[in-house]
Enzyme design. Structure first.
Site, short mmCIF file in Angstrom:
data_model
loop_
_atom_site.label_atom_id
_atom_site.label_comp_id
_atom_site.label_asym_id
_atom_site.label_seq_id
_atom_site.Cartn_x
_atom_site.Cartn_y
_atom_site.Cartn_z
N GLY A 1 0.93 -1.28 0.03
CA GLY A 1 0.03 -0.05 0.03
C GLY A 1 0.90 1.21 0.21
N ARG B 1 -7.94 2.21 5.95
CA ARG B 1 -8.55 2.17 7.29
C ARG B 1 -10.33 1.99 7.08
NH1 ARG B 1 -5.36 2.76 11.50
NH2 ARG B 1 -7.25 3.82 12.89
N HIS C 1 10.67 37.99 2.43
CA HIS C 1 11.73 37.20 1.71
C HIS C 1 12.95 36.82 2.31
CE1 HIS C 1 14.41 36.67 -1.79
NE2 HIS C 1 15.25 37.56 -1.22
P1 FAD Z 1 -9.77 7.75 16.58
O1 FAD Z 1 -8.85 8.70 16.72
O2 FAD Z 1 -9.84 6.64 16.07
O3 FAD Z 1 -10.68 7.77 18.15
C1 FAD Z 1 -11.38 6.81 18.31
C2 FAD Z 1 -11.53 6.53 19.87
O4 FAD Z 1 -12.81 5.71 20.25
C3 FAD Z 1 -10.28 5.57 20.17
O5 FAD Z 1 -9.59 6.09 21.23
C4 FAD Z 1 -10.96 4.24 20.51
O6 FAD Z 1 -10.48 3.48 21.71
C5 FAD Z 1 -12.07 4.59 21.11
N1 FAD Z 1 -13.52 3.78 21.21
C6 FAD Z 1 -13.97 3.05 19.89
N2 FAD Z 1 -15.09 2.27 20.15
C7 FAD Z 1 -15.21 2.42 21.63
C8 FAD Z 1 -16.20 2.08 22.50
N3 FAD Z 1 -17.30 1.19 22.25
N4 FAD Z 1 -16.09 2.61 23.90
C9 FAD Z 1 -15.14 3.32 24.04
N5 FAD Z 1 -14.37 3.92 23.37
C10 FAD Z 1 -14.40 3.47 22.06
N6 FAD Z 1 -4.59 12.19 10.33
C11 FAD Z 1 -4.12 13.56 10.24
O7 FAD Z 1 -4.99 14.42 10.04
N7 FAD Z 1 -2.76 13.92 9.97
C12 FAD Z 1 -1.80 12.91 10.12
O8 FAD Z 1 -0.54 13.21 10.14
C13 FAD Z 1 -2.25 11.63 10.36
N8 FAD Z 1 -1.41 10.67 10.60
C14 FAD Z 1 -1.71 9.30 10.92
C15 FAD Z 1 -0.85 8.26 11.03
C16 FAD Z 1 -1.26 6.96 11.14
C17 FAD Z 1 -0.33 5.79 11.20
C18 FAD Z 1 -2.68 6.59 11.07
C19 FAD Z 1 -3.13 5.07 11.62
C20 FAD Z 1 -3.56 7.66 11.31
C21 FAD Z 1 -3.06 9.16 10.83
N9 FAD Z 1 -4.01 10.00 10.73
C22 FAD Z 1 -3.59 11.19 10.58
C23 FAD Z 1 -5.59 9.64 10.90
C24 FAD Z 1 -6.10 10.17 12.20
O9 FAD Z 1 -5.39 9.55 13.06
C25 FAD Z 1 -7.55 10.02 12.44
O10 FAD Z 1 -8.28 10.59 11.24
C26 FAD Z 1 -8.20 10.38 13.52
O11 FAD Z 1 -7.65 9.95 14.76
C27 FAD Z 1 -9.72 10.15 13.80
O12 FAD Z 1 -10.18 10.81 15.02
P2 FAD Z 1 -11.51 9.93 15.37
O13 FAD Z 1 -11.71 10.74 16.87
O14 FAD Z 1 -12.54 9.93 14.52
O15 FAD Z 1 -11.21 8.56 15.94
P1 NAD Z 2 -4.59 5.02 1.89
O1 NAD Z 2 -5.86 5.13 1.38
O2 NAD Z 2 -3.95 6.57 1.97
O3 NAD Z 2 -3.26 4.26 0.99
C1 NAD Z 2 -3.86 2.76 0.70
C2 NAD Z 2 -2.77 2.69 -0.52
O4 NAD Z 2 -2.96 1.00 -0.65
C3 NAD Z 2 -3.70 3.15 -1.71
O5 NAD Z 2 -2.54 3.89 -2.55
C4 NAD Z 2 -4.30 1.72 -2.59
O6 NAD Z 2 -3.97 1.89 -4.01
C5 NAD Z 2 -3.34 0.78 -1.80
N1 NAD Z 2 -3.78 -0.64 -1.99
C6 NAD Z 2 -5.04 -0.74 -1.85
N2 NAD Z 2 -5.43 -2.14 -1.83
C7 NAD Z 2 -3.84 -2.84 -2.14
C8 NAD Z 2 -3.60 -4.11 -2.02
N3 NAD Z 2 -4.33 -5.09 -2.03
N4 NAD Z 2 -2.29 -4.15 -2.41
C9 NAD Z 2 -1.40 -3.20 -2.89
N5 NAD Z 2 -1.75 -1.92 -2.43
C10 NAD Z 2 -3.13 -1.59 -2.26
O7 NAD Z 2 -4.47 4.51 3.40
P2 NAD Z 2 -3.52 4.15 4.51
O8 NAD Z 2 -2.26 4.60 3.99
O9 NAD Z 2 -3.78 2.92 5.09
O10 NAD Z 2 -4.00 5.46 5.37
C11 NAD Z 2 -5.50 5.48 5.91
C12 NAD Z 2 -5.99 6.81 6.15
O11 NAD Z 2 -5.44 7.43 7.17
C13 NAD Z 2 -5.73 7.95 4.95
O12 NAD Z 2 -6.67 7.70 3.91
C14 NAD Z 2 -5.64 9.15 5.80
O13 NAD Z 2 -6.99 9.56 5.73
C15 NAD Z 2 -5.32 8.87 7.22
N6 NAD Z 2 -3.92 9.18 7.21
C16 NAD Z 2 -3.38 10.45 7.25
C17 NAD Z 2 -2.10 11.11 7.28
C18 NAD Z 2 -2.02 12.42 7.12
O14 NAD Z 2 -2.96 13.35 7.00
N7 NAD Z 2 -0.71 12.74 7.12
C19 NAD Z 2 -1.29 10.03 7.34
C20 NAD Z 2 -1.53 8.69 7.80
C21 NAD Z 2 -2.84 8.38 7.64
#
Ligand code: FAD
Ligand code: NAD
Length: 462
Positions: A182, A270, A441
């Site tokens: 991915g 995701r 600048h």
């Molecule tokens: P979440 O942050 O997923 O929080 C949901 C919470 O609900 C969790 O703490 C969970 O434990 C709790 N929960 C779920 N079900 C229950 C239940 N039944 N009872 C009690 N608690 C529960 N986004 C960006 O904008 N910038 C970035 O740089 C970025 N980097 C990322 C890097 C990675 C590796 C990943 C995985 C994601 C990244 N994201 C980034 C995406 C970002 O993390 C999510 O968009 C964001 O966290 C979503 O917020 P949320 O509040 O919807 O849910």
């Molecule tokens: P993504 O949607 O960014 O990328 C997934 C990639 O996997 C795509 O390019 C897709 O074509 C590829 N893919 C799908 N199925 C595949 C397969 N079977 N084999 C090979 N490639 C495949 O998803 P992600 O990187 O998992 O991130 C999930 C989400 O988390 C993002 O969409 C974003 O919303 C959030 N996120 C945001 C940031 C940020 O804001 N900087 C950083 C990390 C994550």
């Protein structure tokens, strides 16, 4: 079993839920928030923050490594060493500072934080089970902010060498060989970081190129840098599963490949967390896998709201936060609805990509006649002084009145310009507004002004 009553109940303390609860508390709404893990959610604990910490550490290490191989600017260094345990401890300490920060803010806003997994009983009450006991919580208004989890591929379930982003952020050592399935946000951000830390990285992407949601022009500088870092990208390639020797089997246009890898990081998107907590009992209207919401984040059930990743794309922390803030205002009796013109996005690759508003193809698909121009960092003095001339800034405006519709950029450190991009779109700025604003600048932001000047046929520095 204890009974708790409140006006607003928020389930999930990620960026969506905790911002909603804090704002509601500040507005005097009696609020309870339930969290099964740690306050801060995916973003703070296993997402945005730890990944950006790892990316920063990898950048610093890589820079020293470069200095040890050649001496740009006359600066040389001996081969750097890394104590990865200490790097992880440094990252974890940032996370834990922020965990305490969120808990403190909730407390200050007089929000009650209940730890444990919430299970929906009906649209007004949930049961929470925790080691300390069980509670039934009744509320006038409920907000689901349960977030999302990594997508698992059936032929590559998470186990053994196959890991998700969560495990990738807590590895005890840098893998020698890392295969990433991915080539999207997470795969490229973490893949690049591990390559800079010394791993040999191969990215397997199903689409014909990395970051397929962006156009080729925008991703080209990232592709070039991946290649310079020695990262192999197999595009138009399908991961088929593991061989008996735990190699990653990949189907490419040129035939099958078996990639030997110590870890296989699967980052193919995701999925919203909509199961395992009783949501199905409510029979809410869904929007594909997501909970369907209207412009106020209300679901199909009266008094039940949903925000953040559980409600759809873009799954970004700042979207979740903005929705959370809006729903808190609604809980306090204010009339408001979602009227944002754009949600900026930043991909923390090397170089970074920042976008706000429409991409050229999106504007064309909407049938809007546009004028577009870009300005390369090669012609930007600041970029030369920081040795990063790769990338550009591009602007797209309506042809008739020059209203800015989209701003994109790719360049080292360009994430900080995302605020300017979003502000310009949100405030309805035109090409002439940016062109006529004095930009300090030497800064990267001059490329934004120059791109607007160029769209008006008045560029100075190209
Ligand atoms: P979440 O942050 O997923 O929080 C949901 C919470 O609900 C969790 O703490 C969970 O434990 C709790 N929960 C779920 N079900 C229950 C239940 N039944 N009872 C009690 N608690 C529960 N986004 C960006 O904008 N910038 C970035 O740089 C970025 N980097 C990322 C890097 C990675 C590796 C990943 C995985 C994601 C990244 N994201 C980034 C995406 C970002 O993390 C999510 O968009 C964001 O966290 C979503 O917020 P949320 O509040 O919807 O849910
Ligand atoms: P993504 O949607 O960014 O990328 C997934 C990639 O996997 C795509 O390019 C897709 O074509 C590829 N893919 C799908 N199925 C595949 C397969 N079977 N084999 C090979 N490639 C495949 O998803 P992600 O990187 O998992 O991130 C999930 C989400 O988390 C993002 O969409 C974003 O919303 C959030 N996120 C945001 C940031 C940020 O804001 N900087 C950083 C990390 C994550």
């Amino acid at each position: 079993m204890t009974d708790i009553s409140c006006k607003l109940l928020v389930i999930g303390a990620g960026p969506g839920g905790y911002v909603c609860a804090i704002r509601a508390g500040q507005l005097g709404v009696d609020t309870v928030i339930v969290e099964a893990a740690k306050p801060g959610g995916t973003c703070l604990n296993i997402g945005c923050i730890p990944s950006k910490a790892l990316i920063h550490a990898a950048d610093e290490f890589h820079r020293l490594h470069e200095f040890s191989e050649k001496a740009p600017m006359g600066i040389s260094a001996s081969a750097p060493a890394i104590d990865f345990d200490q790097t992880l401890a440094w990252k974890d300490q940032i996370v834990s500072r922020l965990n305490s920060g969120v808990s403190g803010l909730l407390k200050k806003a007089k929000v009650r934080l209940v730890s444990g997994q919430a299970t929906v009983l009906d649209g007004k009450s949930v049961r929470v089970d925790s080691p300390e006991g069980s509670h039934t919580i009744h509320a006038e208004m409920v907000v689901f902010a349960t977030g999302s989890t990594p997508v698992e591929l059936p032929m590559l379930p998470f186990a053994g060498p196959v890991i998700s982003s969560t495990e990738a952020l807590a590895l005890t050592e840098v893998p020698k060989r890392l295969a990433v399935v991915g080539g999207g946000y997470i795969g490229l951000e973490l893949g690049t970081a591990y390559a800079k830390l010394g791993a040999q990285v191969t990215v397997v992407e199903a689409s014909t190129r990395i970051l397929p949601q962006y156009d080729k022009e925008l991703t080209a500088p990232v592709s070039a840098r991946l290649s310079a870092l020695g990262i192999e990208v197999l595009a138009d390639a399908k991961a088929m599963g593991l061989s008996a020797q735990n190699e990653l089997l990949v189907e490419t246009k040129a035939g099958q490949r078996a990639l030997a890898a110590d870890k296989i990081l699967v980052t193919v998107g995701r999925r919203p967390r909509t199961t395992g907590w009783g949501l199905e009992k409510l029979s809410l209207t869904m929007d594909g896998p997501f909970i369907k919401i209207d412009s106020t984040c209300r679901t199909s059930m009266s008094g039940v709201y949903a925000i953040g990743d559980v409600t759809g794309e873009p799954m970004l922390a700042h979207r979740a936060m903005a929705q959370g803030e809006m729903v808190a205002e609604i809980a306090a009796g204010h009339r408001t609805e979602w009227d944002r013109r754009c949600i900026p996005a930043v991909c923390f690759t090397d170089p970074e990509i920042a976008t706000a508003g429409l991409l050229p193809a999106e504007a064309a698909a909407a049938g809007i006649e546009t004028v577009s121009a870009s300005f390369p960092f090669q012609a930007n003095g600041r970029a030369m002084t920081t040795e990063r001339e790769d990338g550009f800034i591009r602007v797209i405006a309506r042809a008739d009145n020059h209203l800015l519709l989209g701003l994109q950029g790719v360049g080292a450190g360009i994430s900080e310009l995302s605020a300017a991009f979003a502000l310009l779109i949100e405030t309805g700025a035109r090409l002439e507004d940016v062109a006529g604003t004095i930009h300090a600048h030497p800064t990267q932001s001059e490329a934004l002004q120059e791109a607007c000047l160029r769209a008006l046929g008045k560029a100075i520095h190209v």
